[in-house]
Design an enzyme around this catalytic site. Structure first.
Site, mmCIF file in Angstrom:
data_model
loop_
_atom_site.group_PDB
_atom_site.id
_atom_site.type_symbol
_atom_site.label_atom_id
_atom_site.label_comp_id
_atom_site.label_asym_id
_atom_site.label_seq_id
_atom_site.Cartn_x
_atom_site.Cartn_y
_atom_site.Cartn_z
ATOM 1 N N HIS A 72 0.844 -1.220 0.000
ATOM 2 C CA HIS A 72 0.000 0.000 0.000
ATOM 3 C C HIS A 72 0.868 1.255 0.000
ATOM 4 O O HIS A 72 0.439 2.313 0.466
ATOM 5 C CB HIS A 72 -0.951 0.034 1.206
ATOM 6 N N SER B 63 15.148 21.362 -16.318
ATOM 7 C CA SER B 63 13.934 22.142 -16.536
ATOM 8 C C SER B 63 14.313 23.401 -17.301
ATOM 9 O O SER B 63 15.363 23.993 -17.059
ATOM 10 C CB SER B 63 13.320 22.518 -15.186
ATOM 11 N N LYS C 279 16.431 21.920 -11.140
ATOM 12 C CA LYS C 279 15.727 20.646 -11.380
ATOM 13 C C LYS C 279 16.575 19.610 -12.104
ATOM 14 O O LYS C 279 17.342 19.916 -12.984
ATOM 15 C CB LYS C 279 14.467 20.895 -12.227
ATOM 16 N N GLU D 148 9.561 8.624 -16.280
ATOM 17 C CA GLU D 148 8.178 9.092 -16.459
ATOM 18 C C GLU D 148 7.589 8.587 -17.774
ATOM 19 O O GLU D 148 6.420 8.200 -17.840
ATOM 20 C CB GLU D 148 8.133 10.618 -16.430
#
Ligand code: ARG
Length: 478
Positions: free
Chosen positions: A166, A287, A293, A300
């Site tokens: 979980h 970024s 970043k 992703e």
């Protein structure tokens, strides 16, 4: 082409006027099926050698057509093959160009063959090879995971981290165990790839439009000549089923789903909050606006592109549903989803293998997270079970300690020490790294079973390396 001259099309004989421009635009597939060209040329060469064996081509005609096919392939590879407006598909284009190059002999290329068996043959050959490339890359990624698992170790200094259910901390597990979980899933993908590749490796050539031919051709020999393991059994089935395409796409989709799970994990692990892993600069992105970043775009997209495969698969299945025997033009819609799906996993596998080869694991962060005293709660309960207490009661005893620790803000270790049934034996289980060493059962997450598992995984990887050693290493996809 003028309206009264329809000779551009292979099937012009029956028609008096040229096809409407809208028909050409809507039905043409050459802009994407040209990637079957190399396979189609190989199958066409096998076909013309079969025509020659059957006495349907002279030695000179055979030589001329084979030379023409080689020339078309060379033009294509050099980016010099010019497709004509009338080239409905790659098969039409090849025949047209061979005929331009070698003259009337080219008109015999299509003897005893239909585009229906031709396209199914070329497409199967393409799929068989691409599945081989994908299999090789799956094996590479599984091997990288196994190598990283070996580095993570099973000895006294073995890396460990919280295991989750979980997405809540559950019990500590060795990092090696965690990484190998993904490798085993990939090995099942490999098995499925090999299995569906075997079923795809059947030549439909000789099935004709739907019923075979009268010309004394021998599909067994042409199948072997074109590199297939076997020939079709039934001409209707051979020209109309695309189960090999759907199955290959399903196997790749499930593989993509596995890659999406790997991707999601990397996304989580590279956050400041988890901090379990750092990406190598070569496998991370920046970024455009936020200078600090470092983004996990490969991970992703491994996660995101699974959606694309699911769409490709469901689209293809919808196309196939309810089609009557035998060939229907709907089947031309089989290629784009397969091309897209197979390309996507092939590229994703390579990117993830590089990512895992270069990623740095922060094993100190992992250990700190795993050494939360609550992570050893099950070990405390199992200690009481070993003393003869029923598990349900043991669970309640430890659960009550955990609740008191949280409610009263007292360290669990103090409560365990003063609990007579646990005492110092219980305290020992709360020591850093102690809990994971309790997982001794076969297939479990502790050092002893993980060491056994590593040996088994290495054996499987070796067997897979033999199985895939004959697969083409490189895709011919654009
Ligand atoms: N481009 C077609 C396909 O992909 C080739 C077969 C066309 N056959 C036909 N009878 N029109 O399915």
């Amino acid at each position: 082409m003028s309206a009264d001259d329809s000779r551009g099309q292979l099937w012009h004989g029956r028609f008096q006027v040229a096809p409407a421009q809208e028909l050409v635009e809507f039905t043409s597939s050459v802009h994407y099926d040209q990637r079957l060209l190399i396979d189609d040329v190989a199958c066409s060469k096998a076909h013309v050698r079969g025509l020659h064996r059957a006495g349907l081509l002279s030695e000179d005609e055979l030589g001329a057509i084979l030379g023409g096919l080689d020339a078309v392939e060379m033009e294509f590879r050099a980016g010099e093959l010019v497709f004509a407006p009338d080239d409905e598909d790659v098969h039409t284009a090849i025949e047209r160009r061979v005929t331009e190059l070698v003259g009337p002999a080219g008109g015999k290329l299509h003897t005893g063959r239909s585009r229906n068996d031709q396209v199914a043959t070329a497409f199967r050959r393409y799929v068989v090879r691409e599945l081989g490339v994908i299999g090789t890359r799956v094996l590479e990624l599984a091997s990288v995971l196994a190598t990283r698992a070996a580095e993570a170790g099973t000895g006294d200094d073995a890396a460990y981290l919280p295991g989750y259910t979980h997405l809540q901390q559950a019990q500590p597990v060795l990092l090696a165990h965690h990484l190998m979980a993904h490798a085993w899933a990939l090995l099942r993908d490999l098995d499925r790839l090999a299995d569906c590749r075997r079923r795809a490796d059947v030549s439909p050539l000789g099935a004709g439009a739907l019923a075979g031919s009268s010309l004394g051709l021998d599909p067994d020999t042409t199948a072997a000549d074109a590199g297939f393991a076997a020939r079709f059994e039934n001409s209707l089935d051979a020209t109309s089923d695309r189960d090999f395409a759907a199955e290959s796409l399903f196997v790749c989709t499930l593989l993509a789903v596995h890659l999406s799970r790997l991707g999601e994990e990397i996304v989580l692990w590279t956050t400041d909050e988890f901090g379990f892993a750092r990406l190598d600069d070569a496998y991370a992105t920046g970024s455009s606006m936020l200078p600090q970043k470092k983004n996990p775009d490969i991970a992703e997209l491994a996660r995101g592109k699974a959606g694309r495969l699911i769409g490709d698969l469901t689209g293809l299945l919808a196309t196939l549903k309810g089609l009557p025997l035998a060939y229907n033009r709907d089947l031309q819609e089989d290629k784009e989803p397969v091309f897209d799906g197979l390309d996507t996993v092939r590229l994703g596998l390579g990117a993830l293998a590089g990512l895992y080869r270069t990623i740095t694991f922060d094993v100190a962060r992992m250990a700190a997270a795993a050494d939360s005293p609550y992570a050893a709660a099950t070990d405390l309960a199992e200690l009481l079970v070993a003393d003869g207490l029923p598990f349900r009661e043991a669970h309640a005893v430890v659960g009550a300690l955990v609740r008191r620790s949280i409610d009263d803000g007292v360290p669990l270790v103090d409560l365990v020490r003063s609990e007579p049934t646990l005492g110092e034996r219980g305290v020992a289980l709360l020591a850093p790294g102690a809990s994971v060493r309790q997982r001794t059962s076969p297939g479990g997450a502790g050092p002893a079973p993980v060491a056994v598992q590593q040996g088994r995984l290495a054996e499987r990887l070796e067997a897979e390396a033999v199985r895939w050693s004959t697969a083409e290493p490189e895709s011919t996809a654009g």
